[in-house]
Design a protein around this motif. Structure first.
Motif, PDB file in Angstrom:
ATOM      1  N   UNK A  30      -0.534   7.227   1.078  1.00 58.04           N
ATOM      2  CA  UNK A  30      -1.681   7.149   0.334  1.00 58.04           C
ATOM      3  C   UNK A  30      -2.559   5.910   0.310  1.00 58.04           C
ATOM      4  N   UNK A  31      -1.725   4.651   0.508  1.00 57.14           N
ATOM      5  CA  UNK A  31      -2.717   3.745   0.922  1.00 57.14           C
ATOM      6  C   UNK A  31      -3.534   3.785   1.954  1.00 57.14           C
ATOM      7  N   UNK A  32      -3.198   4.483   2.987  1.00 55.54           N
ATOM      8  CA  UNK A  32      -3.974   4.383   4.214  1.00 55.54           C
ATOM      9  C   UNK A  32      -5.086   5.356   3.775  1.00 55.54           C
ATOM     10  N   UNK A  43       2.454  -2.108   0.957  1.00 56.79           N
ATOM     11  CA  UNK A  43       3.507  -2.893   1.084  1.00 56.79           C
ATOM     12  C   UNK A  43       4.621  -2.529  -0.019  1.00 56.79           C
ATOM     13  N   UNK A  44       4.569  -2.329  -1.131  1.00 58.45           N
ATOM     14  CA  UNK A  44       5.486  -1.691  -1.928  1.00 58.45           C
ATOM     15  C   UNK A  44       6.071  -0.488  -1.344  1.00 58.45           C
ATOM     16  N   UNK A  45       5.434   0.369  -0.789  1.00 55.94           N
ATOM     17  CA  UNK A  45       6.113   1.493  -0.328  1.00 55.94           C
ATOM     18  C   UNK A  45       6.835   1.352   0.780  1.00 55.94           C
ATOM     19  N   UNK A  46       6.263   0.299   1.818  1.00 56.61           N
ATOM     20  CA  UNK A  46       7.370   0.125   2.768  1.00 56.61           C
ATOM     21  C   UNK A  46       8.555  -0.499   2.319  1.00 56.61           C
ATOM     22  N   UNK A  47       8.615  -1.323   1.307  1.00 61.37           N
ATOM     23  CA  UNK A  47       9.605  -2.093   0.740  1.00 61.37           C
ATOM     24  C   UNK A  47      10.824  -1.188   0.451  1.00 61.37           C
ATOM     25  N   UNK A  48      10.093  -0.251  -0.467  1.00 64.31           N
ATOM     26  CA  UNK A  48      10.921   1.156  -1.061  1.00 64.31           C
ATOM     27  C   UNK A  48      11.884   1.924   0.088  1.00 64.31           C
ATOM     28  N   UNK A  97      -2.725  -2.403   1.714  1.00 61.61           N
ATOM     29  CA  UNK A  97      -1.796  -3.517   1.068  1.00 61.61           C
ATOM     30  C   UNK A  97      -1.117  -3.300  -0.171  1.00 61.61           C
ATOM     31  N   UNK A  98      -1.994  -2.906  -1.207  1.00 63.74           N
ATOM     32  CA  UNK A  98      -1.635  -2.687  -2.549  1.00 63.74           C
ATOM     33  C   UNK A  98      -0.633  -1.567  -2.852  1.00 63.74           C
ATOM     34  N   UNK A  99      -0.504  -0.578  -1.886  1.00 64.54           N
ATOM     35  CA  UNK A  99       0.332   0.623  -1.817  1.00 64.54           C
ATOM     36  C   UNK A  99       1.153   0.683  -0.904  1.00 64.54           C
ATOM     37  N   UNK A 105     -12.452   5.355   0.560  1.00 62.94           N
ATOM     38  CA  UNK A 105     -12.887   4.265  -0.354  1.00 62.94           C
ATOM     39  C   UNK A 105     -13.758   3.480   0.293  1.00 62.94           C
ATOM     40  N   UNK A 106     -13.475   3.405   1.661  1.00 60.35           N
ATOM     41  CA  UNK A 106     -14.064   2.665   2.683  1.00 60.35           C
ATOM     42  C   UNK A 106     -13.792   0.885   2.546  1.00 60.35           C
ATOM     43  N   UNK A 107     -12.746   0.666   1.986  1.00 56.65           N
ATOM     44  CA  UNK A 107     -12.313  -0.620   1.688  1.00 56.65           C
ATOM     45  C   UNK A 107     -10.644  -0.645   2.157  1.00 56.65           C
TER      46      UNK A 107
END
Length: 216
Positions: A64-66, A83-88, A79-81, A72-74
């Motif tokens: 989803x973050x990707x 990094x937590x997703x990878x940690x989970x 990293x906002x989604x 959105x072009x940003x």
């Protein structure tokens, strides 16, 4: 409540582990009949399914973050989604590996309110998708179907919903539905896990009666 009444001629200490694990014994035993091996398989499958679902949901957050970063072009959503997703995903993956290689504690009450097989999971997921698409089709304005941007957004949302349903419903249901076969393969291919079962066979006693150790 005991699994069976009266003295059993197949008391578990009189039979080797291979006897209780044999597919032939399972085939002539009702699928709903309870046994120690089936309790182990069910609990192991439930734990594995739960941690696998967590791993999948973490991966969905990364995805989803990707996607949002591209749409959105940003770079901020990644990293906002991500990094937590990878940690989970890593955290749940570690515990998935642990419960796969250990005997579960069957004394804990495990409640599974979702589908318990792949067929049931596919039916449930199909129903959700039909409802989602149907609601959108009946509520969207005719001009909506002519707007490429809206259709792309809808396709993105639908794809993400499918990923969530696969991770949260289909994967754990498939693992749970195949828990008995998974336990049989694990015992055949993993000497350490088989040793744990052998030790459990030698020490376990039915606390409520004289139930046998298997079948699986």
């Amino acid at each position: 409540m005991s699994y069976q009444t009266g003295p059993s001629p197949l008391f578990h200490s009189d039979r080797p582990l291979d006897y209780w694990l044999s597919p032939e014994l399972a085939a002539i035993t009702p699928a709903s009949a309870r046994s120690r091996l089936r309790e182990i398989a069910g609990a192991r499958g439930a734990y594995m399914g739960a941690w696998a679902a967590g791993t999948g949901l973490g991966a969905c957050l990364v995805l989803l973050g990707a996607v949002l970063s591209v749409r959105l072009g940003t770079f901020a959503p990644l990293p906002a989604l991500g990094l937590p997703g990878a940690a989970i995903a890593v955290f749940c993956g570690v515990f998935y590996a642990r419960v796969r290689d250990r005997l579960p504690k069957t004394s804990r009450a495990l409640v599974n309110r979702g589908p318990g097989s792949l067929r049931g999971a596919l039916s449930f997921v199909g129903f959700i998708l039909i409802v989602f698409i149907g609601v959108f089709a009946f509520t969207a304005k005719p001009s909506t179907w002519q707007d490429p941007e809206v259709l792309l957004t809808l396709a993105t949302v639908l794809a993400f919903l499918i990923c969530l349903l696969v991770a949260a419903i289909i994967i754990p249901a498939t693992i749970l539905g195949r828990s008995r076969e998974s336990l049989r393969r694990k015992a055949a291919n993993d000497p350490h896990f088989r040793a744990l079962l052998e030790q459990d066979l030698a020490t376990w006693r039915d606390p409520y009666g004289d139930a046998g150790y298997g079948p699986l």
